[in-house]
Write a protein that holds these residues in place. Structure first.
Motif, PDB file in Angstrom:
ATOM      1  N   LEU A  19      46.923  15.126  58.936  1.00 18.61           N
ATOM      2  CA  LEU A  19      45.896  15.343  58.932  1.00 18.61           C
ATOM      3  C   LEU A  19      44.823  13.873  58.468  1.00 18.61           C
ATOM      4  N   SER A  20      46.263  13.308  57.119  1.00 16.18           N
ATOM      5  CA  SER A  20      45.585  11.867  56.625  1.00 16.18           C
ATOM      6  C   SER A  20      45.927  10.707  58.318  1.00 16.18           C
ATOM      7  N   THR A  21      46.043  11.118  59.000  1.00 17.26           N
ATOM      8  CA  THR A  21      46.321   9.785  59.636  1.00 17.26           C
ATOM      9  C   THR A  21      45.253   9.664  60.488  1.00 17.26           C
ATOM     10  N   PRO A  22      44.898   8.794  61.425  1.00 18.63           N
ATOM     11  CA  PRO A  22      43.046   7.890  61.807  1.00 18.63           C
ATOM     12  C   PRO A  22      43.298   9.060  62.667  1.00 18.63           C
ATOM     13  N   SER A  23      44.049   9.345  63.890  1.00 21.10           N
ATOM     14  CA  SER A  23      43.553   9.988  64.744  1.00 21.10           C
ATOM     15  C   SER A  23      43.905  11.749  64.603  1.00 21.10           C
ATOM     16  N   ALA A  24      44.088  11.826  63.876  1.00 19.33           N
ATOM     17  CA  ALA A  24      44.179  13.033  63.213  1.00 19.33           C
ATOM     18  C   ALA A  24      42.393  13.583  63.311  1.00 19.33           C
ATOM     19  N   ALA A  25      41.835  12.326  62.185  1.00 21.18           N
ATOM     20  CA  ALA A  25      40.734  12.346  61.821  1.00 21.18           C
ATOM     21  C   ALA A  25      39.614  12.144  62.475  1.00 21.18           C
ATOM     22  N   ASN A  26      39.909  12.172  63.726  1.00 17.74           N
ATOM     23  CA  ASN A  26      39.317  11.809  64.887  1.00 17.74           C
ATOM     24  C   ASN A  26      39.239  13.650  65.422  1.00 17.74           C
ATOM     25  N   ARG A  27      39.862  14.487  65.538  1.00 17.62           N
ATOM     26  CA  ARG A  27      39.880  15.717  65.675  1.00 17.62           C
ATOM     27  C   ARG A  27      39.399  16.555  64.746  1.00 17.62           C
ATOM     28  N   TRP A  28      39.242  15.730  63.177  1.00 15.28           N
ATOM     29  CA  TRP A  28      38.277  16.833  62.525  1.00 15.28           C
ATOM     30  C   TRP A  28      37.016  16.352  62.560  1.00 15.28           C
ATOM     31  N   PRO A  29      35.858  17.568  62.159  1.00 14.19           N
ATOM     32  CA  PRO A  29      36.253  18.639  62.086  1.00 14.19           C
ATOM     33  C   PRO A  29      36.557  19.470  63.779  1.00 14.19           C
ATOM     34  N   LEU A  30      37.121  20.509  64.080  1.00  9.64           N
ATOM     35  CA  LEU A  30      37.661  20.930  64.995  1.00  9.64           C
ATOM     36  C   LEU A  30      36.872  21.712  65.943  1.00  9.64           C
ATOM     37  N   ASP A  31      36.310  21.826  67.026  1.00  6.52           N
ATOM     38  CA  ASP A  31      36.199  22.867  68.128  1.00  6.52           C
ATOM     39  C   ASP A  31      35.578  24.269  67.515  1.00  6.52           C
ATOM     40  N   GLU A  32      34.866  24.851  68.205  1.00  2.00           N
ATOM     41  CA  GLU A  32      34.373  26.355  67.671  1.00  2.00           C
ATOM     42  C   GLU A  32      36.484  26.958  67.778  1.00  2.00           C
ATOM     43  N   PRO A  33      36.274  27.539  66.787  1.00  2.71           N
ATOM     44  CA  PRO A  33      37.965  29.027  67.767  1.00  2.71           C
ATOM     45  C   PRO A  33      37.078  29.891  69.121  1.00  2.71           C
ATOM     46  N   HIS A  34      38.167  29.908  69.643  1.00  2.94           N
ATOM     47  CA  HIS A  34      38.625  30.799  70.668  1.00  2.94           C
ATOM     48  C   HIS A  34      38.712  32.144  70.067  1.00  2.94           C
ATOM     49  N   ALA A  35      38.914  32.776  70.739  1.00  2.00           N
ATOM     50  CA  ALA A  35      38.941  34.215  70.160  1.00  2.00           C
ATOM     51  C   ALA A  35      40.852  34.560  69.772  1.00  2.00           C
ATOM     52  N   SER A  36      41.362  33.472  70.315  1.00  2.00           N
ATOM     53  CA  SER A  36      42.938  33.298  70.198  1.00  2.00           C
ATOM     54  C   SER A  36      43.072  33.282  68.917  1.00  2.00           C
ATOM     55  N   ASP A  37      42.571  31.729  67.917  1.00  2.00           N
ATOM     56  CA  ASP A  37      42.034  30.999  67.279  1.00  2.00           C
ATOM     57  C   ASP A  37      41.837  32.328  65.974  1.00  2.00           C
ATOM     58  N   ILE A  38      41.887  33.023  65.820  1.00  2.00           N
ATOM     59  CA  ILE A  38      41.174  33.497  65.103  1.00  2.00           C
ATOM     60  C   ILE A  38      42.521  34.889  64.388  1.00  2.00           C
ATOM     61  N   ARG A  39      42.232  34.740  62.899  1.00  2.00           N
ATOM     62  CA  ARG A  39      43.501  35.395  62.294  1.00  2.00           C
ATOM     63  C   ARG A  39      42.259  36.542  61.310  1.00  2.00           C
ATOM     64  N   ILE A  40      42.405  37.760  60.874  1.00  2.00           N
ATOM     65  CA  ILE A  40      41.822  38.623  60.503  1.00  2.00           C
ATOM     66  C   ILE A  40      42.740  38.775  59.095  1.00  2.00           C
ATOM     67  N   SER A  41      42.173  38.867  57.884  1.00  2.00           N
ATOM     68  CA  SER A  41      42.759  39.691  56.984  1.00  2.00           C
ATOM     69  C   SER A  41      42.559  40.812  56.406  1.00  2.00           C
ATOM     70  N   ILE A  42      42.619  42.247  56.412  1.00  2.00           N
ATOM     71  CA  ILE A  42      42.001  42.909  55.775  1.00  2.00           C
ATOM     72  C   ILE A  42      42.192  42.959  54.245  1.00  2.00           C
ATOM     73  N   LEU A  43      40.623  43.009  53.697  1.00  2.00           N
ATOM     74  CA  LEU A  43      40.850  43.792  52.080  1.00  2.00           C
ATOM     75  C   LEU A  43      40.215  44.351  51.501  1.00  2.00           C
ATOM     76  N   SER A  44      39.602  45.230  51.951  1.00  2.03           N
ATOM     77  CA  SER A  44      40.099  46.672  52.055  1.00  2.03           C
ATOM     78  C   SER A  44      40.606  47.829  52.497  1.00  2.03           C
ATOM     79  N   ASP A  45      39.542  49.110  53.147  1.00  5.29           N
ATOM     80  CA  ASP A  45      39.295  49.864  53.745  1.00  5.29           C
ATOM     81  C   ASP A  45      38.061  49.246  54.702  1.00  5.29           C
ATOM     82  N   HIS A  46      36.587  49.044  54.368  1.00  9.50           N
ATOM     83  CA  HIS A  46      35.783  48.257  54.784  1.00  9.50           C
ATOM     84  C   HIS A  46      35.111  47.149  54.677  1.00  9.50           C
TER      85      HIS A  46
END
Length: 111
Positions: A19-46
């Motif tokens: 991420l600190s290299t110039p080529s990676a900086a051109n990719r940041w920020p990332l495009d909107e995530p796709h469904a496969s890019d989503i991670r769901i963390s359960i914090l509580s039952d709701h």
């Protein structure tokens, strides 16, 4: 508990060093995530935290927002738009709203 919707994309995720290299900086920020890019963390039952798997978990920018079951609705707070709360009738649409445009059934304002 964390729910992975698809196998981890760790092979394609940039390392902190890259991420600190110039080529990676051109990719940041990332495009909107796709469904496969989503991670769901359960914090509580709701309550759930929604993250972008393409960003390392150690980076706070991986957090896209939160979903909370309130009454008969799922309340979505996106960190990209923290002044609005979006309400959905079902969990599936609430999660989809982080990766595509899904019209909410109601919008509330954070005061």
């Amino acid at each position: 508990m964390t729910i992975e919707l698809t196998p981890p994309a760790s092979a394609g995720a940039p390392s902190l060093r890259s991420l600190s290299t110039p080529s990676a900086a051109n990719r940041w920020p990332l495009d909107e995530p796709h469904a496969s890019d989503i991670r769901i963390s359960i914090l509580s039952d709701h309550e759930w935290r929604i993250c972008d798997r393409r960003i390392p978990e150690t980076n706070a920018e991986c957090v896209l927002g939160y979903v909370e079951k309130t009454g008969g609705f799922y309340e979505v707070m996106k960190l990209s738009s923290t002044r609005n709360l979006l309400y959905y009738a079902d969990f599936e649409h609430a999660i989809q709203s982080f990766s595509e445009t899904v019209p909410p059934i109601a919008v509330g304002n954070v005061s």
